[in-house]
Enzyme design. Structure first.
Site, PDB file in Angstrom:
ATOM      1  CB  SER A   1      -0.132   3.805  -4.328  1.00  0.00           C
ATOM      2  OG  SER A   1      -1.105   3.251  -3.803  1.00  0.00           O
TER       3      SER A   1
ATOM      4  CB  SER B   1      -6.872   0.366  13.407  1.00  0.00           C
ATOM      5  OG  SER B   1      -8.104   1.494  13.689  1.00  0.00           O
TER       6      SER B   1
ATOM      7  N   GLY C   1      -1.262   7.637   1.460  1.00  0.00           N
ATOM      8  CA  GLY C   1      -1.424   7.555   2.857  1.00  0.00           C
ATOM      9  C   GLY C   1      -0.407   7.193   3.605  1.00  0.00           C
TER      10      GLY C   1
ATOM     11  CB  THR D   1      -5.127   8.662   4.660  1.00  0.00           C
ATOM     12  OG1 THR D   1      -6.111   7.572   5.330  1.00  0.00           O
ATOM     13  CG2 THR D   1      -3.789   8.656   5.776  1.00  0.00           C
TER      14      THR D   1
ATOM     15  N   GLY E   1       1.002  -1.463   0.128  1.00  0.00           N
ATOM     16  CA  GLY E   1      -0.050   0.036  -0.015  1.00  0.00           C
ATOM     17  C   GLY E   1       0.749   1.305   0.060  1.00  0.00           C
TER      18      GLY E   1
ATOM     19  CE1 TYR F   1     -10.261  -0.581   8.491  1.00  0.00           C
ATOM     20  CE2 TYR F   1     -10.831   0.419  10.619  1.00  0.00           C
ATOM     21  CZ  TYR F   1      -9.854   0.113   9.551  1.00  0.00           C
ATOM     22  OH  TYR F   1      -8.560   0.756   9.697  1.00  0.00           O
TER      23      TYR F   1
HETATM   24  N1  LIG Z   1      -6.474   6.429   7.952  1.00  0.00           N
HETATM   25  C1  LIG Z   1      -7.018   6.136   9.017  1.00  0.00           C
HETATM   26  O1  LIG Z   1      -7.630   6.937   9.904  1.00  0.00           O
HETATM   27  C2  LIG Z   1      -6.528   4.772   9.558  1.00  0.00           C
HETATM   28  C3  LIG Z   1      -6.480   4.557  10.994  1.00  0.00           C
HETATM   29  C4  LIG Z   1      -6.093   3.454  11.785  1.00  0.00           C
HETATM   30  C5  LIG Z   1      -5.369   2.501  10.708  1.00  0.00           C
HETATM   31  N2  LIG Z   1      -5.549   2.594   9.377  1.00  0.00           N
HETATM   32  C6  LIG Z   1      -4.964   1.504   8.746  1.00  0.00           C
HETATM   33  O2  LIG Z   1      -3.603   2.158   7.846  1.00  0.00           O
HETATM   34  C7  LIG Z   1      -3.459   1.403   6.609  1.00  0.00           C
HETATM   35  C8  LIG Z   1      -3.307   2.359   5.754  1.00  0.00           C
HETATM   36  O3  LIG Z   1      -4.290   3.104   5.567  1.00  0.00           O
HETATM   37  P1  LIG Z   1      -4.286   4.716   4.942  1.00  0.00           P
HETATM   38  O4  LIG Z   1      -5.095   5.436   5.837  1.00  0.00           O
HETATM   39  O5  LIG Z   1      -3.070   5.047   4.663  1.00  0.00           O
HETATM   40  O6  LIG Z   1      -5.279   4.322   3.810  1.00  0.00           O
HETATM   41  P2  LIG Z   1      -5.224   4.908   2.114  1.00  0.00           P
HETATM   42  O7  LIG Z   1      -4.469   6.070   1.846  1.00  0.00           O
HETATM   43  O8  LIG Z   1      -6.373   4.649   1.401  1.00  0.00           O
HETATM   44  O9  LIG Z   1      -4.138   3.664   1.535  1.00  0.00           O
HETATM   45  C9  LIG Z   1      -4.454   2.336   1.290  1.00  0.00           C
HETATM   46  C10 LIG Z   1      -3.294   1.625   0.622  1.00  0.00           C
HETATM   47  O10 LIG Z   1      -3.842   0.270   0.462  1.00  0.00           O
HETATM   48  C11 LIG Z   1      -3.542  -0.248  -0.893  1.00  0.00           C
HETATM   49  N3  LIG Z   1      -4.447  -1.449  -1.051  1.00  0.00           N
HETATM   50  C12 LIG Z   1      -6.033  -1.285  -1.209  1.00  0.00           C
HETATM   51  N4  LIG Z   1      -6.322  -2.189  -1.712  1.00  0.00           N
HETATM   52  C13 LIG Z   1      -5.192  -3.021  -2.193  1.00  0.00           C
HETATM   53  C14 LIG Z   1      -5.272  -4.133  -3.023  1.00  0.00           C
HETATM   54  N5  LIG Z   1      -6.464  -4.993  -3.357  1.00  0.00           N
HETATM   55  N6  LIG Z   1      -3.989  -4.657  -3.259  1.00  0.00           N
HETATM   56  C15 LIG Z   1      -2.971  -3.892  -3.276  1.00  0.00           C
HETATM   57  N7  LIG Z   1      -2.986  -2.866  -2.374  1.00  0.00           N
HETATM   58  C16 LIG Z   1      -4.268  -2.461  -1.924  1.00  0.00           C
HETATM   59  C17 LIG Z   1      -3.695   0.925  -1.752  1.00  0.00           C
HETATM   60  O11 LIG Z   1      -3.220   0.939  -2.918  1.00  0.00           O
HETATM   61  P3  LIG Z   1      -3.757   0.743  -4.276  1.00  0.00           P
HETATM   62  O12 LIG Z   1      -5.068   1.215  -4.228  1.00  0.00           O
HETATM   63  O13 LIG Z   1      -2.782   1.342  -5.138  1.00  0.00           O
HETATM   64  O14 LIG Z   1      -3.651  -0.774  -4.702  1.00  0.00           O
HETATM   65  C18 LIG Z   1      -2.961   1.946  -0.922  1.00  0.00           C
HETATM   66  O15 LIG Z   1      -1.829   2.489  -1.272  1.00  0.00           O
HETATM   67  C19 LIG Z   1      -4.754   0.381   6.561  1.00  0.00           C
HETATM   68  O16 LIG Z   1      -4.319  -0.870   6.992  1.00  0.00           O
HETATM   69  C20 LIG Z   1      -5.628   1.109   7.407  1.00  0.00           C
HETATM   70  O17 LIG Z   1      -6.499   0.337   7.972  1.00  0.00           O
HETATM   71  C21 LIG Z   1      -5.986   3.677   8.939  1.00  0.00           C
END
Ligand SMILES: NC(=O)c1ccc[n+]([C@@H]2O[C@H](COP(=O)([O-])OP(=O)(O)OC[C@H]3O[C@@H](n4cnc5c(N)ncnc54)[C@H](OP(=O)(O)O)[C@@H]3O)[C@@H](O)[C@H]2O)c1
Length: 233
Positions: free
Chosen positions: A14, A126, A16, A176, A12, A139
């Site tokens: 690409s 998370s 956040g 993000t 991931g 989730y």
């Molecule tokens: N944002 C929050 O508030 C938050 C809080 C706690 C935990 N988290 C966790 O932190 C992690 C990162 O989240 P983020 O907030 O940075 O999200 P984000 O900006 O939406 O990025 C998600 C990443 O996951 C990749 N991804 C999604 N589906 C995929 C697939 N089928 N195959 C390969 N790659 C895939 C996407 O890449 P592509 O689309 O290019 O494939 C993207 O790079 C996640 O595990 C999320 O659950 C987020």
């Protein structure tokens, strides 16, 4: 921190947090591979691996393309608002595949590439993997599973005298693109949430990952929980 000579894989990369983690690893001198579908969006000088984590065959091919690995950051994840009482099981399946099944598969596959002295896995869970918010739906269980997988793997490795370390990072709200999906149809609520708090940034979370990577070999961090100061739960 100098990570020259180390090879890292960030899923991931690409967007956040994954983007920020890949960048910080790169700046620390590591050879970084960024795995995702939108490989054109990963940081410059990060080596792309095009892979859809819902495909076991593509995960196999991704790991087959690596000759060695020291660090795995299992960051890729999706968050869809989907309740247990009223959500679409198809959405549960999507979250389960990426957040849980693919994460465990990547853990397993990385072990064969780590050196005998051990590797480091960091799984992004998370705060929703520690307590279930009202809108946690399916989730939150996927994020509890990330912690359980990490604990299970650590216990297995210790019983095998394998020094590979397994950590989690558990953030609260992070600003993000994931939030746009999670709050789909609740845009007003997202706006209010964003204006009511100085949210964590992707870089804040990347710093926690880098802290784990900075620890000496005898320190095995299990989990870092972090929220922005104004987050109430
Ligand atoms: N944002 C929050 O508030 C938050 C809080 C706690 C935990 N988290 C966790 O932190 C992690 C990162 O989240 P983020 O907030 O940075 O999200 P984000 O900006 O939406 O990025 C998600 C990443 O996951 C990749 N991804 C999604 N589906 C995929 C697939 N089928 N195959 C390969 N790659 C895939 C996407 O890449 P592509 O689309 O290019 O494939 C993207 O790079 C996640 O595990 C999320 O659950 C987020």
């Amino acid at each position: 921190m100098n990570l020259s000579g180390k090879t890292a894989l960030v899923t991931g990369a690409s967007s956040g947090m994954g983007f920020a983690i890949a960048e910080q690893l790169q700046q620390a001198g590591a050879r970084v591979f960024g795995l995702c579908r939108n490989i054109s969006k990963i940081p410059a000088a990060v080596h792309p691996i095009s892979c859809d984590l819902t495909s076991p065959e593509q995960i196999d091919a991704a790991f087959a393309s690596l000759d060695a690995l020291d660090i795995l950051i299992n960051n890729a994840g999706i968050a869809i608002l989907s309740g247990i009482s009223d959500g679409d099981p198809a959405d549960w399946q999507k979250m389960w595949q990426v957040n849980v099944h693919a994460l465990a598969t990547c853990c397993q596959k990385s072990l064969a590439l780590f050196p005998e002295s051990g590797g480091q896995i960091v799984n992004i869970s998370s705060m929703s993997g520690h307590r279930v918010p009202r809108t946690g739906g399916f989730y939150a269980p996927t994020k509890f599973a990330v912690r359980a997988i990490s604990d299970a793997l650590r216990t297995e490795l210790r019983s095998q005298d394998n020094p590979t370390r397994v950590a989690c990072v558990s953030p609260g709200f992070v600003d993000t693109p994931l939030l746009d999906v999670y709050f789909k149809g609740r845009e007003q609520q997202l706006e209010e949430t964003k204006t009511s708090m100085d949210m964590l940034t992707a870089e804040d979370v990347a710093e926690s990952v880098m802290h784990i990577l900075r620890t000496p070999a005898h320190v095995d961090v299990s989990d870092i929980m972090l929220r922005c100061t104004q987050q109430k739960i």
